[in-house]
Design a protein around this motif. Structure first.
Motif, PDB file in Angstrom:
ATOM      1  N   TYR A 196      34.288  27.747  34.170  1.00 50.08           N
ATOM      2  CA  TYR A 196      33.996  27.108  35.642  1.00 50.08           C
ATOM      3  C   TYR A 196      32.945  27.917  35.825  1.00 50.08           C
ATOM      4  CZ  TYR A 196      38.808  25.219  36.295  1.00 50.08           C
ATOM      5  OH  TYR A 196      40.058  24.790  36.444  1.00 50.08           O
ATOM      6  N   ARG A 197      32.080  27.155  36.589  1.00 49.44           N
ATOM      7  CA  ARG A 197      30.464  27.550  37.179  1.00 49.44           C
ATOM      8  C   ARG A 197      30.865  28.448  38.240  1.00 49.44           C
ATOM      9  NH1 ARG A 197      28.494  27.645  32.439  1.00 49.44           N
ATOM     10  NH2 ARG A 197      28.312  25.868  31.463  1.00 49.44           N
ATOM     11  N   ASN A 198      31.896  28.196  38.944  1.00 41.02           N
ATOM     12  CA  ASN A 198      31.946  28.932  40.363  1.00 41.02           C
ATOM     13  C   ASN A 198      33.283  29.756  40.194  1.00 41.02           C
ATOM     14  OD1 ASN A 198      30.221  27.053  41.846  1.00 41.02           O
ATOM     15  ND2 ASN A 198      31.586  25.802  41.222  1.00 41.02           N
ATOM     16  N   VAL A 199      32.998  31.091  40.429  1.00 43.11           N
ATOM     17  CA  VAL A 199      33.817  32.039  40.441  1.00 43.11           C
ATOM     18  C   VAL A 199      33.865  32.831  41.694  1.00 43.11           C
ATOM     19  CG1 VAL A 199      34.955  34.134  39.073  1.00 43.11           C
ATOM     20  CG2 VAL A 199      33.905  32.150  38.010  1.00 43.11           C
ATOM     21  N   PHE A 200      35.361  33.033  42.291  1.00 46.68           N
ATOM     22  CA  PHE A 200      35.286  33.833  43.616  1.00 46.68           C
ATOM     23  C   PHE A 200      35.734  35.155  43.390  1.00 46.68           C
ATOM     24  CE2 PHE A 200      35.104  29.556  44.789  1.00 46.68           C
ATOM     25  CZ  PHE A 200      34.286  29.370  45.759  1.00 46.68           C
ATOM     26  N   ILE A 201      35.440  36.063  43.874  1.00 45.69           N
ATOM     27  CA  ILE A 201      35.859  37.738  43.564  1.00 45.69           C
ATOM     28  C   ILE A 201      36.069  38.298  44.820  1.00 45.69           C
ATOM     29  CG2 ILE A 201      35.155  39.899  42.719  1.00 45.69           C
ATOM     30  CD1 ILE A 201      32.807  38.092  41.051  1.00 45.69           C
ATOM     31  N   TYR A 202      37.483  39.101  45.001  1.00 47.11           N
ATOM     32  CA  TYR A 202      37.744  39.611  46.153  1.00 47.11           C
ATOM     33  C   TYR A 202      38.126  41.062  45.663  1.00 47.11           C
ATOM     34  CZ  TYR A 202      38.162  34.855  47.657  1.00 47.11           C
ATOM     35  OH  TYR A 202      37.856  33.664  47.886  1.00 47.11           O
ATOM     36  N   ASN A 203      38.036  42.162  46.445  1.00 54.06           N
ATOM     37  CA  ASN A 203      38.112  43.473  46.029  1.00 54.06           C
ATOM     38  C   ASN A 203      38.805  44.295  47.400  1.00 54.06           C
ATOM     39  OD1 ASN A 203      37.130  42.917  43.603  1.00 54.06           O
ATOM     40  ND2 ASN A 203      35.490  44.371  43.551  1.00 54.06           N
ATOM     41  N   VAL A 204      39.708  45.215  47.097  1.00 58.14           N
ATOM     42  CA  VAL A 204      39.779  46.219  48.006  1.00 58.14           C
ATOM     43  C   VAL A 204      39.495  47.523  47.438  1.00 58.14           C
ATOM     44  CG1 VAL A 204      41.480  47.377  49.582  1.00 58.14           C
ATOM     45  CG2 VAL A 204      41.466  44.961  49.322  1.00 58.14           C
TER      46      VAL A 204
END
Length: 180
Positions: free
Chosen positions: A133-141
């Protein structure tokens, strides 16, 4: 070369009680990779000490034979944190004052090439290459703690699906470091 084949065979021979041996014929071939990563950080202090709040923008670019992407992160830092040039948040040493804070991060990555999925740019005959996928979402705590010369980091990471055949991925990062 990572030892994963050996580890999987050890698992099957000891805990799974079967004699299956991994052949690993479809693994990505060994190849040379080199990357250049450029990161810029701009942050604003929203609340002063003792319980500081910072907001940061952090665009990153990767160019090379391993990864080619652009990524932009927004980060909120909450707690007792040192200034930008001396904080564990950006792996800075400087004055080793104690810190204890947490962060919430959200990022968006546009992927041009990912060698782990698409194979090496210099040529790859691996069997199981997939289109990412060309679009990747990343979330961190993230939790940061610096005491004396010791740095402790604990991250709970969420990475969006990278291909059609994978799902969202959650994992933990634990980092222990000693500054000399």
């Amino acid at each position: 070369m990572s030892g994963a084949e050996w580890l999987q065979n050890l698992f099957h021979s000891t805990t799974a009680q079967d004699s299956r041996q991994a052949t690993w014929q479809g693994q990505i071939k060994n190849g040379f990779t080199a990357n250049l990563y450029v990161n810029y950080i701009k942050e604003w202090k929203l609340l002063p000490k003792p319980f500081s709040v910072y907001f940061a923008l952090s665009p990153t670019t990767a160019v090379g034979t391993k990864d080619i992407y652009v990524q932009n992160d927004i980060v909120f830092y909450f707690g007792k944190r040192n200034e930008l040039k001396n904080t564990i948040a950006y792996n800075q040493l400087g004055k080793l004052k104690n810190e204890l804070f947490f962060a919430v991060r959200a990022g968006y990555r546009y992927v041009f090439h990912d060698t782990m999925l698409e194979g090496n740019l210099l040529g790859d005959t691996s069997e199981f290459l997939v289109k990412p996928y060309r679009n990747v979402f990343i979330y961190n705590v993230e939790i940061y703690y610096r005491v004396g010369r010791n740095d402790f980091k604990f991250f709970y990471n969420f990475l969006g699906a990278e291909t059609r055949t994978t799902e969202n991925h959650m994992y933990v990062t634990l980092s222990l470091a000693r500054n000399f």
